[in-house]
Design a protein around this motif. Structure first.
Motif, PDB file in Angstrom:
ATOM      1  N   GLU A   1      31.205 -35.613  43.388  1.00  0.00           N
ATOM      2  CA  GLU A   1      32.082 -36.633  43.962  1.00  0.00           C
ATOM      3  C   GLU A   1      33.226 -36.039  44.794  1.00  0.00           C
ATOM      4  O   GLU A   1      34.398 -36.334  44.564  1.00  0.00           O
ATOM      5  N   GLY A   2      32.865 -35.207  45.759  1.00  0.00           N
ATOM      6  CA  GLY A   2      33.851 -34.679  46.683  1.00  0.00           C
ATOM      7  C   GLY A   2      34.558 -33.413  46.240  1.00  0.00           C
ATOM      8  O   GLY A   2      35.318 -32.823  47.001  1.00  0.00           O
ATOM      9  N   LEU A   3      34.331 -32.981  45.006  1.00  0.00           N
ATOM     10  CA  LEU A   3      34.898 -31.737  44.501  1.00  0.00           C
ATOM     11  C   LEU A   3      33.784 -30.719  44.290  1.00  0.00           C
ATOM     12  O   LEU A   3      32.615 -31.084  44.149  1.00  0.00           O
ATOM     13  N   ALA A   4      34.157 -29.460  44.244  1.00  0.00           N
ATOM     14  CA  ALA A   4      33.182 -28.412  43.966  1.00  0.00           C
ATOM     15  C   ALA A   4      33.837 -27.316  43.146  1.00  0.00           C
ATOM     16  O   ALA A   4      35.048 -27.081  43.249  1.00  0.00           O
ATOM     17  N   ALA A   5      33.036 -26.652  42.346  1.00  0.00           N
ATOM     18  CA  ALA A   5      33.488 -25.473  41.603  1.00  0.00           C
ATOM     19  C   ALA A   5      32.714 -24.266  42.109  1.00  0.00           C
ATOM     20  O   ALA A   5      31.487 -24.324  42.266  1.00  0.00           O
ATOM     21  N   ALA A   6      33.420 -23.189  42.392  1.00  0.00           N
ATOM     22  CA  ALA A   6      32.768 -21.927  42.744  1.00  0.00           C
ATOM     23  C   ALA A   6      32.392 -21.231  41.449  1.00  0.00           C
ATOM     24  O   ALA A   6      33.246 -20.959  40.599  1.00  0.00           O
ATOM     25  N   ILE A   7      31.088 -20.927  41.283  1.00  0.00           N
ATOM     26  CA  ILE A   7      30.582 -20.416  40.008  1.00  0.00           C
ATOM     27  C   ILE A   7      29.601 -19.279  40.243  1.00  0.00           C
ATOM     28  O   ILE A   7      29.102 -19.073  41.353  1.00  0.00           O
ATOM     29  N   SER A   8      29.317 -18.550  39.171  1.00  0.00           N
ATOM     30  CA  SER A   8      28.180 -17.628  39.140  1.00  0.00           C
ATOM     31  C   SER A   8      27.749 -17.460  37.690  1.00  0.00           C
ATOM     32  O   SER A   8      28.518 -17.722  36.760  1.00  0.00           O
ATOM     33  N   GLU A   9      26.534 -17.027  37.503  1.00  0.00           N
ATOM     34  CA  GLU A   9      26.013 -16.807  36.153  1.00  0.00           C
ATOM     35  C   GLU A   9      26.490 -15.452  35.651  1.00  0.00           C
ATOM     36  O   GLU A   9      26.516 -14.475  36.400  1.00  0.00           O
ATOM     37  N   VAL A  10      26.871 -15.384  34.379  1.00  0.00           N
ATOM     38  CA  VAL A  10      27.323 -14.122  33.799  1.00  0.00           C
ATOM     39  C   VAL A  10      26.568 -13.843  32.506  1.00  0.00           C
ATOM     40  O   VAL A  10      26.163 -14.767  31.794  1.00  0.00           O
ATOM     41  N   ASN A  11      26.407 -12.580  32.207  1.00  0.00           N
ATOM     42  CA  ASN A  11      25.774 -12.140  30.972  1.00  0.00           C
ATOM     43  C   ASN A  11      26.817 -12.133  29.860  1.00  0.00           C
ATOM     44  O   ASN A  11      27.857 -11.474  29.976  1.00  0.00           O
ATOM     45  N   LEU A  12      26.549 -12.857  28.790  1.00  0.00           N
ATOM     46  CA  LEU A  12      27.504 -12.972  27.696  1.00  0.00           C
ATOM     47  C   LEU A  12      27.374 -11.856  26.668  1.00  0.00           C
ATOM     48  O   LEU A  12      28.123 -11.835  25.691  1.00  0.00           O
ATOM     49  N   ASN A  13      26.453 -10.938  26.877  1.00  0.00           N
ATOM     50  CA  ASN A  13      26.265  -9.852  25.922  1.00  0.00           C
ATOM     51  C   ASN A  13      27.297  -8.746  26.070  1.00  0.00           C
ATOM     52  O   ASN A  13      27.326  -7.811  25.281  1.00  0.00           O
ATOM     53  N   ARG A  14      28.102  -8.829  27.103  1.00  0.00           N
ATOM     54  CA  ARG A  14      29.178  -7.859  27.226  1.00  0.00           C
ATOM     55  C   ARG A  14      30.474  -8.613  27.539  1.00  0.00           C
ATOM     56  O   ARG A  14      30.468  -9.650  28.195  1.00  0.00           O
ATOM     57  N   PRO A  15      31.615  -8.134  27.011  1.00  0.00           N
ATOM     58  CA  PRO A  15      32.870  -8.857  27.199  1.00  0.00           C
ATOM     59  C   PRO A  15      33.354  -8.774  28.649  1.00  0.00           C
ATOM     60  O   PRO A  15      33.175  -7.764  29.327  1.00  0.00           O
ATOM     61  N   LEU A  16      33.952  -9.865  29.104  1.00  0.00           N
ATOM     62  CA  LEU A  16      34.588  -9.864  30.416  1.00  0.00           C
ATOM     63  C   LEU A  16      35.988  -9.255  30.294  1.00  0.00           C
ATOM     64  O   LEU A  16      36.572  -9.217  29.217  1.00  0.00           O
ATOM     65  N   GLY A  17      36.518  -8.807  31.410  1.00  0.00           N
ATOM     66  CA  GLY A  17      37.895  -8.330  31.388  1.00  0.00           C
ATOM     67  C   GLY A  17      38.100  -6.948  31.962  1.00  0.00           C
ATOM     68  O   GLY A  17      39.198  -6.409  31.897  1.00  0.00           O
ATOM     69  N   THR A  18      37.067  -6.342  32.543  1.00  0.00           N
ATOM     70  CA  THR A  18      37.239  -5.019  33.136  1.00  0.00           C
ATOM     71  C   THR A  18      38.014  -5.142  34.450  1.00  0.00           C
ATOM     72  O   THR A  18      38.085  -6.220  35.045  1.00  0.00           O
ATOM     73  N   PRO A  19      38.590  -4.044  34.926  1.00  0.00           N
ATOM     74  CA  PRO A  19      39.257  -4.089  36.236  1.00  0.00           C
ATOM     75  C   PRO A  19      38.343  -4.566  37.347  1.00  0.00           C
ATOM     76  O   PRO A  19      38.781  -5.296  38.245  1.00  0.00           O
ATOM     77  N   ASP A  20      37.058  -4.195  37.293  1.00  0.00           N
ATOM     78  CA  ASP A  20      36.121  -4.669  38.305  1.00  0.00           C
ATOM     79  C   ASP A  20      35.936  -6.180  38.234  1.00  0.00           C
ATOM     80  O   ASP A  20      35.809  -6.850  39.267  1.00  0.00           O
ATOM     81  N   ASP A  21      35.925  -6.716  37.015  1.00  0.00           N
ATOM     82  CA  ASP A  21      35.816  -8.169  36.851  1.00  0.00           C
ATOM     83  C   ASP A  21      37.001  -8.873  37.497  1.00  0.00           C
ATOM     84  O   ASP A  21      36.845  -9.863  38.208  1.00  0.00           O
ATOM     85  N   LEU A  22      38.190  -8.372  37.230  1.00  0.00           N
ATOM     86  CA  LEU A  22      39.391  -8.986  37.792  1.00  0.00           C
ATOM     87  C   LEU A  22      39.392  -8.901  39.306  1.00  0.00           C
ATOM     88  O   LEU A  22      39.741  -9.867  39.997  1.00  0.00           O
ATOM     89  N   ARG A  23      38.980  -7.761  39.842  1.00  0.00           N
ATOM     90  CA  ARG A  23      38.923  -7.617  41.302  1.00  0.00           C
ATOM     91  C   ARG A  23      37.931  -8.611  41.908  1.00  0.00           C
ATOM     92  O   ARG A  23      38.206  -9.225  42.948  1.00  0.00           O
TER      93      ARG A  23
END
Length: 263
Positions: free
Chosen positions: A54-76
């Motif tokens: 309805e006129g809005l959008a979310a920018a998304i991508s699929e991620v693997n949940l077997n490893r924690p997010l939060g690395t410097p590369d993730d933030l970049r």
């Protein structure tokens, strides 16, 4: 042959947990085509895409949940996706690390449930983009100015020259406090001068604390897109005025991290 007990156990068994989730970068209007080369978060390098409602959008991508997010590369990657979009369109950045279970959850629990809030925020920030202006004092210019401008500091400083540290301990503490207070006032005055000089081109400012000894200021500015060239030219002029005293650093365009409306 499968017994009734085995069938009952199979029926009660929980479905296997998914090893993938949907990472959400930000919210924007749906009439936008993402660049093809956006670097996504995650080991699988899945593409960043839009899911609309309805006129809005979310920018998304699929991620693997077997490893924690939060690395410097993730933030970049998180910031690169948002800032690339922000260079062309208004986008509301989501908090780093926002993951939901599925694309349906993005639509039902995010876009549909908060539709009015997102629409209002996008309208409020429409036509603007964030830049951050940092300033750094060159060759301790601020300290020299404090000594030159405040006779009490200068006299106390001169009186302590040649005095053994243990003999002038209290006076050195007093001198340090006087200089520190004067530097705080000087940083505030310089930040205010920056804000006043840029005020014709910005819709909002947010002053950040600085931590380095030679840091002068760090100010986020919400700039009108149509006045970006004027803004940058005015900043160049201020940089020339402060030549040899303060070195300016411009970062942007950025997503409006510092200017999300409070609801």
């Amino acid at each position: 042959m499968t017994t009734q007990a085995e069938r009952d156990r199979n029926a009660d068994a929980a479905p296997p947990e998914s090893t993938h989730g949907i990472y959400v970068y930000g919210i924007l209007g749906s009439s936008y085509a993402l660049p093809d080369d956006l670097a996504s978060i995650g080991d699988d390098e899945t593409p960043v895409r839009l899911v609309s409602h309805e006129g809005l959008a979310a920018a998304i991508s699929e991620v693997n949940l077997n490893r924690p997010l939060g690395t410097p590369d993730d933030l970049r990657s998180h910031e690169e996706v948002l800032d690339t979009i922000a260079a062309e369109r208004t986008v509301l950045p989501m908090r780093f690390g926002a993951v939901v279970s599925s694309v349906d959850a993005v639509v039902d629990e995010l876009l549909a449930q908060h539709h009015e809030l997102f629409e209002a925020a996008l309208a409020e920030l429409d036509g603007t983009v964030q830049f951050t202006v940092g300033g750094r004092y060159l060759d301790s210019a601020h300290i020299r100015e404090v000594v030159a401008e405040q006779p009490e500091v200068r006299e106390l400083r001169e009186s302590l020259q040649g005095v053994p540290p243990e003999a002038g301990y209290d006076e050195r503490l007093r001198l340090g406090e006087m200089v520190s207070n004067a530097v705080v006032a000087k940083r505030e005055a310089d930040a205010n001068q920056l804000i006043e000089a840029m005020s014709p081109y910005v819709a909002g400012t947010a002053v950040h604390e600085v931590g380095g000894e030679d840091d002068a200021f760090d100010v986020a500015m919400l700039v009108e897109r149509g006045r970006r060239d004027d803004f940058e030219n005015a900043l160049d002029g201020l940089g020339e005025q402060w030549s040899g005293r303060i070195q300016l650093r411009l970062v942007g365009p950025l997503a409006p991290y510092d200017f999300l409306p409070e609801r």
